[in-house]
Design a protein around this motif. Structure first.
Motif, PDB file in Angstrom:
ATOM      1  N   ARG A  80       0.715  -1.543   0.490  1.00 48.19           N
ATOM      2  CA  ARG A  80      -0.265   0.341   0.289  1.00 48.19           C
ATOM      3  C   ARG A  80       1.008   1.132   0.828  1.00 48.19           C
ATOM      4  NH1 ARG A  80      -5.031  -0.672   0.341  1.00 48.19           N
ATOM      5  NH2 ARG A  80      -5.435  -3.304   1.639  1.00 48.19           N
ATOM      6  N   ASP A  81       2.205   1.245  -0.076  1.00 46.36           N
ATOM      7  CA  ASP A  81       3.215   2.432   0.095  1.00 46.36           C
ATOM      8  C   ASP A  81       3.211   2.769  -1.466  1.00 46.36           C
ATOM      9  OD1 ASP A  81       4.030  -0.206  -0.631  1.00 46.36           O
ATOM     10  OD2 ASP A  81       6.183   0.554  -0.612  1.00 46.36           O
ATOM     11  N   ILE A  82       3.498   4.053  -1.762  1.00 40.11           N
ATOM     12  CA  ILE A  82       3.906   5.162  -3.035  1.00 40.11           C
ATOM     13  C   ILE A  82       5.026   5.121  -2.445  1.00 40.11           C
ATOM     14  CG2 ILE A  82       3.277   7.245  -3.495  1.00 40.11           C
ATOM     15  CD1 ILE A  82       0.541   7.387  -2.283  1.00 40.11           C
ATOM     16  N   ASP A  83       5.661   4.134  -3.917  1.00 41.70           N
ATOM     17  CA  ASP A  83       7.335   4.383  -4.408  1.00 41.70           C
ATOM     18  C   ASP A  83       7.472   4.967  -5.677  1.00 41.70           C
ATOM     19  OD1 ASP A  83       6.128   1.931  -5.586  1.00 41.70           O
ATOM     20  OD2 ASP A  83       7.550   0.904  -4.766  1.00 41.70           O
ATOM     21  N   LEU A  84       8.951   4.865  -6.011  1.00 38.71           N
ATOM     22  CA  LEU A  84       8.880   6.089  -6.851  1.00 38.71           C
ATOM     23  C   LEU A  84       8.497   4.792  -8.732  1.00 38.71           C
ATOM     24  CD1 LEU A  84      10.693   8.270  -8.985  1.00 38.71           C
ATOM     25  CD2 LEU A  84      12.884   6.409  -8.655  1.00 38.71           C
ATOM     26  N   PRO A  85       8.751   3.176  -8.263  1.00 37.03           N
ATOM     27  CA  PRO A  85       8.296   2.231  -9.616  1.00 37.03           C
ATOM     28  C   PRO A  85       6.670   3.215 -10.345  1.00 37.03           C
ATOM     29  CG  PRO A  85       9.403   1.860  -8.654  1.00 37.03           C
ATOM     30  CD  PRO A  85       9.371   2.587  -7.546  1.00 37.03           C
ATOM     31  N   LEU A  86       5.861   3.185  -8.642  1.00 36.02           N
ATOM     32  CA  LEU A  86       4.852   3.457  -8.606  1.00 36.02           C
ATOM     33  C   LEU A  86       4.565   5.418  -9.263  1.00 36.02           C
ATOM     34  CD1 LEU A  86       1.683   2.927  -8.373  1.00 36.02           C
ATOM     35  CD2 LEU A  86       1.620   4.101  -5.993  1.00 36.02           C
ATOM     36  N   LEU A  87       5.409   6.213  -9.304  1.00 37.00           N
ATOM     37  CA  LEU A  87       5.051   7.316  -9.002  1.00 37.00           C
ATOM     38  C   LEU A  87       5.305   7.373 -10.201  1.00 37.00           C
ATOM     39  CD1 LEU A  87       5.493   9.356  -6.293  1.00 37.00           C
ATOM     40  CD2 LEU A  87       3.966   8.888  -7.322  1.00 37.00           C
ATOM     41  N   ALA A  88       6.373   6.544 -10.755  1.00 35.29           N
ATOM     42  CA  ALA A  88       6.901   7.134 -12.477  1.00 35.29           C
ATOM     43  C   ALA A  88       6.017   6.006 -13.669  1.00 35.29           C
ATOM     44  CB  ALA A  88       8.806   6.053 -12.258  1.00 35.29           C
ATOM     45  N   GLY A  89       5.670   4.876 -13.086  1.00 40.32           N
ATOM     46  CA  GLY A  89       4.854   4.789 -13.572  1.00 40.32           C
ATOM     47  C   GLY A  89       3.316   5.205 -13.777  1.00 40.32           C
ATOM     48  N   ALA A 130       7.675  -5.011 -22.055  1.00 39.00           N
ATOM     49  CA  ALA A 130       8.510  -5.817 -21.879  1.00 39.00           C
ATOM     50  C   ALA A 130       9.748  -5.360 -21.396  1.00 39.00           C
ATOM     51  CB  ALA A 130       8.709  -6.719 -23.573  1.00 39.00           C
ATOM     52  N   ALA A 131       9.723  -4.042 -22.349  1.00 36.10           N
ATOM     53  CA  ALA A 131      11.751  -3.159 -21.287  1.00 36.10           C
ATOM     54  C   ALA A 131      11.668  -3.446 -19.973  1.00 36.10           C
ATOM     55  CB  ALA A 131      11.084  -2.094 -21.877  1.00 36.10           C
ATOM     56  N   THR A 132      10.125  -3.005 -19.188  1.00 32.04           N
ATOM     57  CA  THR A 132      10.525  -2.803 -17.680  1.00 32.04           C
ATOM     58  C   THR A 132      10.618  -4.176 -17.120  1.00 32.04           C
ATOM     59  OG1 THR A 132       8.254  -0.791 -18.074  1.00 32.04           O
ATOM     60  CG2 THR A 132       8.185  -2.308 -15.921  1.00 32.04           C
ATOM     61  N   ARG A 133       9.478  -5.596 -17.765  1.00 32.75           N
ATOM     62  CA  ARG A 133      10.475  -6.950 -16.894  1.00 32.75           C
ATOM     63  C   ARG A 133      11.540  -6.872 -17.094  1.00 32.75           C
ATOM     64  NH1 ARG A 133       5.040 -10.586 -19.229  1.00 32.75           N
ATOM     65  NH2 ARG A 133       3.280  -8.844 -17.794  1.00 32.75           N
ATOM     66  N   LEU A 134      12.539  -6.766 -18.249  1.00 32.10           N
ATOM     67  CA  LEU A 134      13.796  -7.256 -18.636  1.00 32.10           C
ATOM     68  C   LEU A 134      14.503  -5.558 -17.668  1.00 32.10           C
ATOM     69  CD1 LEU A 134      13.997  -7.110 -21.970  1.00 32.10           C
ATOM     70  CD2 LEU A 134      14.337  -9.189 -20.699  1.00 32.10           C
ATOM     71  N   ILE A 135      13.892  -5.136 -17.331  1.00 32.38           N
ATOM     72  CA  ILE A 135      14.994  -4.022 -16.705  1.00 32.38           C
ATOM     73  C   ILE A 135      14.649  -4.538 -15.273  1.00 32.38           C
ATOM     74  CG2 ILE A 135      14.884  -1.417 -15.544  1.00 32.38           C
ATOM     75  CD1 ILE A 135      14.337  -0.604 -18.196  1.00 32.38           C
ATOM     76  N   ARG A 136      13.810  -4.807 -14.660  1.00 30.84           N
ATOM     77  CA  ARG A 136      13.347  -5.470 -13.473  1.00 30.84           C
ATOM     78  C   ARG A 136      13.521  -6.768 -12.583  1.00 30.84           C
ATOM     79  NH1 ARG A 136       7.522  -4.096 -10.720  1.00 30.84           N
ATOM     80  NH2 ARG A 136       7.089  -1.747 -10.704  1.00 30.84           N
TER      81      ARG A 136
END
Length: 137
Positions: A80-89, A130-136
């Motif tokens: 339930r936290d707000i983090d950088l990936p959530l904000l960037a997405g 696909a790029a996001t999955r590769l980066i993660r």
């Protein structure tokens, strides 16, 4: 397994029909919602409000059940936290929506129109996923 696929297909058809009937597969209609100083079209707000109302009622009813009809348990987000990936997405989602006039939900039904812009958007969206999955990894 077949029941789940058929239910998913039915849900997708209902969603796609709703998006098409509301005009949200038309990028110009969506972009006019963002054009507050020009040819503003508030209809997107009504579509979003209707979707929010249905979702709020639906979640309250469905989550009273011990489990979904076609699965052993509900698969709800635990974080339930707000983090950088959530904000960037969320930021990329909004920017893409504002530039293209498509959101992922409206772009898939728009493919049925044979519109090149929808195809380009969906292809770019698939590449981004696909790029996001590769980066993660």
């Amino acid at each position: 397994m077949m029941a789940r696929v058929l239910v998913a297909l039915l849900i997708g058809l209902v969603f796609g029909t709703g998006i098409a009937l509301s005009g949200m597969i038309n990028p110009a209609k969506v972009l006019n919602f963002f054009d507050v100083a020009g040819s503003w079209d508030p209809s997107l707000a009504f579509v979003m409000g209707g979707a929010l109302a249905v979702t709020a009622i639906g979640y309250r009813l469905v989550l009273k059940r011990p489990a979904p009809l076609l699965d052993a348990r509900f698969h709800l987000p635990a974080r339930r936290d707000i983090d950088l990936p959530l904000l960037a997405g969320a930021g990329l989602f909004g920017i893409g929506w504002g530039i293209a006039g498509f959101c992922p939900g409206g772009s898939i039904p728009a493919l049925g129109l044979g519109e090149p812009a929808a195809l380009i958007f969906v292809a770019a969206m698939a590449c981004g996923i696909a790029a996001t999955r590769l980066i993660r990894r």
